[in-house]
Design a protein around this motif. Structure first.
Motif, PDB file in Angstrom:
ATOM      1  N   LEU A   1       0.842  -1.192   0.000  1.00  0.00           N
ATOM      2  CA  LEU A   1       0.000   0.000   0.000  1.00  0.00           C
ATOM      3  C   LEU A   1       0.882   1.247   0.000  1.00  0.00           C
ATOM      4  O   LEU A   1       1.517   1.574   1.001  1.00  0.00           O
ATOM      5  CB  LEU A   1      -0.927  -0.001   1.223  1.00  0.00           C
ATOM      6  N   ASN A   2       0.907   1.941  -1.135  1.00  0.00           N
ATOM      7  CA  ASN A   2       1.652   3.202  -1.249  1.00  0.00           C
ATOM      8  C   ASN A   2       0.641   4.349  -1.244  1.00  0.00           C
ATOM      9  O   ASN A   2       0.179   4.803  -2.299  1.00  0.00           O
ATOM     10  CB  ASN A   2       2.490   3.223  -2.531  1.00  0.00           C
ATOM     11  N   ASP A   3       0.286   4.786  -0.048  1.00  0.00           N
ATOM     12  CA  ASP A   3      -0.721   5.833   0.111  1.00  0.00           C
ATOM     13  C   ASP A   3      -0.030   7.196   0.119  1.00  0.00           C
ATOM     14  O   ASP A   3       0.436   7.671   1.157  1.00  0.00           O
ATOM     15  CB  ASP A   3      -1.509   5.607   1.401  1.00  0.00           C
ATOM     16  N   PHE A   4       0.023   7.837  -1.043  1.00  0.00           N
ATOM     17  CA  PHE A   4       0.707   9.121  -1.171  1.00  0.00           C
ATOM     18  C   PHE A   4      -0.014  10.227  -0.402  1.00  0.00           C
ATOM     19  O   PHE A   4       0.617  11.125   0.147  1.00  0.00           O
ATOM     20  CB  PHE A   4       0.836   9.502  -2.650  1.00  0.00           C
ATOM     21  N   HIS A   5      -1.325  10.156  -0.358  1.00  0.00           N
ATOM     22  CA  HIS A   5      -2.087  11.191   0.348  1.00  0.00           C
ATOM     23  C   HIS A   5      -1.806  11.122   1.856  1.00  0.00           C
ATOM     24  O   HIS A   5      -1.643  12.156   2.510  1.00  0.00           O
ATOM     25  CB  HIS A   5      -3.578  11.022   0.073  1.00  0.00           C
ATOM     26  N   LYS A   6      -1.743   9.903   2.385  1.00  0.00           N
ATOM     27  CA  LYS A   6      -1.441   9.751   3.807  1.00  0.00           C
ATOM     28  C   LYS A   6      -0.018  10.221   4.108  1.00  0.00           C
ATOM     29  O   LYS A   6       0.246  10.866   5.116  1.00  0.00           O
ATOM     30  CB  LYS A   6      -1.615   8.303   4.252  1.00  0.00           C
ATOM     31  N   MET A   7       0.915   9.896   3.206  1.00  0.00           N
ATOM     32  CA  MET A   7       2.293  10.322   3.390  1.00  0.00           C
ATOM     33  C   MET A   7       2.388  11.842   3.409  1.00  0.00           C
ATOM     34  O   MET A   7       3.082  12.437   4.251  1.00  0.00           O
ATOM     35  CB  MET A   7       3.168   9.752   2.270  1.00  0.00           C
ATOM     36  N   ALA A   8       1.686  12.497   2.490  1.00  0.00           N
ATOM     37  CA  ALA A   8       1.703  13.961   2.448  1.00  0.00           C
ATOM     38  C   ALA A   8       1.141  14.543   3.742  1.00  0.00           C
ATOM     39  O   ALA A   8       1.716  15.478   4.325  1.00  0.00           O
ATOM     40  CB  ALA A   8       0.905  14.452   1.245  1.00  0.00           C
ATOM     41  N   ALA A   9       0.021  13.986   4.193  1.00  0.00           N
ATOM     42  CA  ALA A   9      -0.603  14.478   5.435  1.00  0.00           C
ATOM     43  C   ALA A   9       0.317  14.255   6.628  1.00  0.00           C
ATOM     44  O   ALA A   9       0.434  15.122   7.506  1.00  0.00           O
ATOM     45  CB  ALA A   9      -1.937  13.770   5.649  1.00  0.00           C
ATOM     46  N   ASP A  10       0.995  13.099   6.664  1.00  0.00           N
ATOM     47  CA  ASP A  10       1.909  12.801   7.778  1.00  0.00           C
ATOM     48  C   ASP A  10       3.084  13.775   7.799  1.00  0.00           C
ATOM     49  O   ASP A  10       3.470  14.278   8.864  1.00  0.00           O
ATOM     50  CB  ASP A  10       2.432  11.364   7.660  1.00  0.00           C
ATOM     51  N   LEU A  11       3.658  14.042   6.637  1.00  0.00           N
ATOM     52  CA  LEU A  11       4.813  14.941   6.574  1.00  0.00           C
ATOM     53  C   LEU A  11       4.440  16.352   7.041  1.00  0.00           C
ATOM     54  O   LEU A  11       5.203  16.995   7.767  1.00  0.00           O
ATOM     55  CB  LEU A  11       5.373  14.978   5.148  1.00  0.00           C
ATOM     56  N   VAL A  12       3.268  16.821   6.628  1.00  0.00           N
ATOM     57  CA  VAL A  12       2.819  18.149   7.065  1.00  0.00           C
ATOM     58  C   VAL A  12       2.583  18.148   8.568  1.00  0.00           C
ATOM     59  O   VAL A  12       2.960  19.095   9.282  1.00  0.00           O
ATOM     60  CB  VAL A  12       1.543  18.566   6.306  1.00  0.00           C
ATOM     61  N   SER A  13       1.965  17.076   9.071  1.00  0.00           N
ATOM     62  CA  SER A  13       1.714  16.964  10.513  1.00  0.00           C
ATOM     63  C   SER A  13       3.024  16.946  11.299  1.00  0.00           C
ATOM     64  O   SER A  13       3.158  17.610  12.337  1.00  0.00           O
ATOM     65  CB  SER A  13       0.902  15.700  10.786  1.00  0.00           C
ATOM     66  N   TRP A  14       4.019  16.202  10.779  1.00  0.00           N
ATOM     67  CA  TRP A  14       5.316  16.141  11.473  1.00  0.00           C
ATOM     68  C   TRP A  14       6.019  17.496  11.451  1.00  0.00           C
ATOM     69  O   TRP A  14       6.710  17.857  12.409  1.00  0.00           O
ATOM     70  CB  TRP A  14       6.207  15.092  10.807  1.00  0.00           C
TER      71      TRP A  14
END
Length: 248
Positions: free
Chosen positions: A73-86
């Motif tokens: 599962l390569n969820d790019f949207h989740k990755m983007a949201a996580d990076l902004v959150s971090w």
């Protein structure tokens, strides 16, 4: 992992179309079942790819086969949201505030990257270290995917070899008409197995695996760019704009 229904639909559609065409033309579907031809083509192809590759590469390629139906599962949207959150978390509490985030990661690559970030590694060193990991990952996985590409190259030729063996059997038994049918059947069915397995399974599997690997590499590149931006203390809005470029 999610189930990739399009892979199952594709292979099913191909088989239905070919077998359906055979049936509509009045052919006997049972005539396509030849154990001897199957042994020659599949056994010969398997032996050839084992000879070409080392055992670890061969086993990795076999293990990756499940990705065709259950890709990572390569969820790019989740990755983007996580990076902004971090980035917001690091902006408020410093890089050490990301330590709990690191502990929650199951992906060794991501865990390593966040660990280096928390440890205060210089951005250029962080980028270099993670890019080495990507290069090694790409080489290993694409080499494993080429196991199936090699199978797609060998199977048609081995199918022709099976056809020649069948014709030899026919020539040896010209005086006995009762044995001619079996030899001719093996000759033609072996060719079908060789060409069919290459174009309906081996080559599509190889190409799908390589596309999955490339998608995962892109996700890792996105992760690196986000980490570097966090390490440089960039504004979360700028980081969001950067990583969202990967969503296209």
């Amino acid at each position: 992992m999610k189930f990739d229904y399009i892979s199952l639909t594709g292979i099913s559609l191909a088989l239905i179309a070919i077998l359906g065409g055979q049936f509509l033309e009045g052919g006997n579907l049972g005539s396509l079942i030849q154990l001897t031809a199957f042994m020659i083509v599949i056994g010969g192809t398997l032996g050839a790819i084992m000879l070409q590759h080392s055992l670890p590469v061969f086993l990795r390629g076999v293990k990756m086969l499940k990705w065709v139906f259950r890709p990572p599962l390569n969820d790019f949207h989740k990755m983007a949201a996580d990076l902004v959150s971090w980035s917001h978390l690091a902006r408020r509490g410093g890089l050490l505030a990301l330590e709990p985030v690191m502990e929650d990661q199951d992906d060794p690559f991501m865990k390593k990257g966040i660990q280096m970030l928390v440890d205060g590694v210089e951005p250029n060193v962080l980028r270099s270290a993670l890019w080495i990991d990507i290069a090694v990952y790409e080489e290993r996985t694409k080499k494993a995917a080429k196991v199936w590409e090699a199978a797609g190259g060998y199977s048609p030729t081995i199918g022709i070899l099976g056809a020649v063996l069948g014709l030899i059997h026919v020539m040896e038994n010209l005086s006995d008409p009762s044995k001619l049918g079996a030899g001719i059947a093996v000759a033609f069915v072996a060719t079908i197995y060789g060409v069919g397995s290459a174009n309906l399974f081996f080559l599509p599997v190889a190409n799908k695996l390589k596309s999955i690997v490339q998608e995962d590499i892109t996700r890792r590149e996105m992760f690196i760019e986000g980490l570097i931006a966090i390490a440089n203390g960039e504004n979360p809005r700028i980081i969001e704009a950067k990583v969202r470029g990967y969503l296209n």
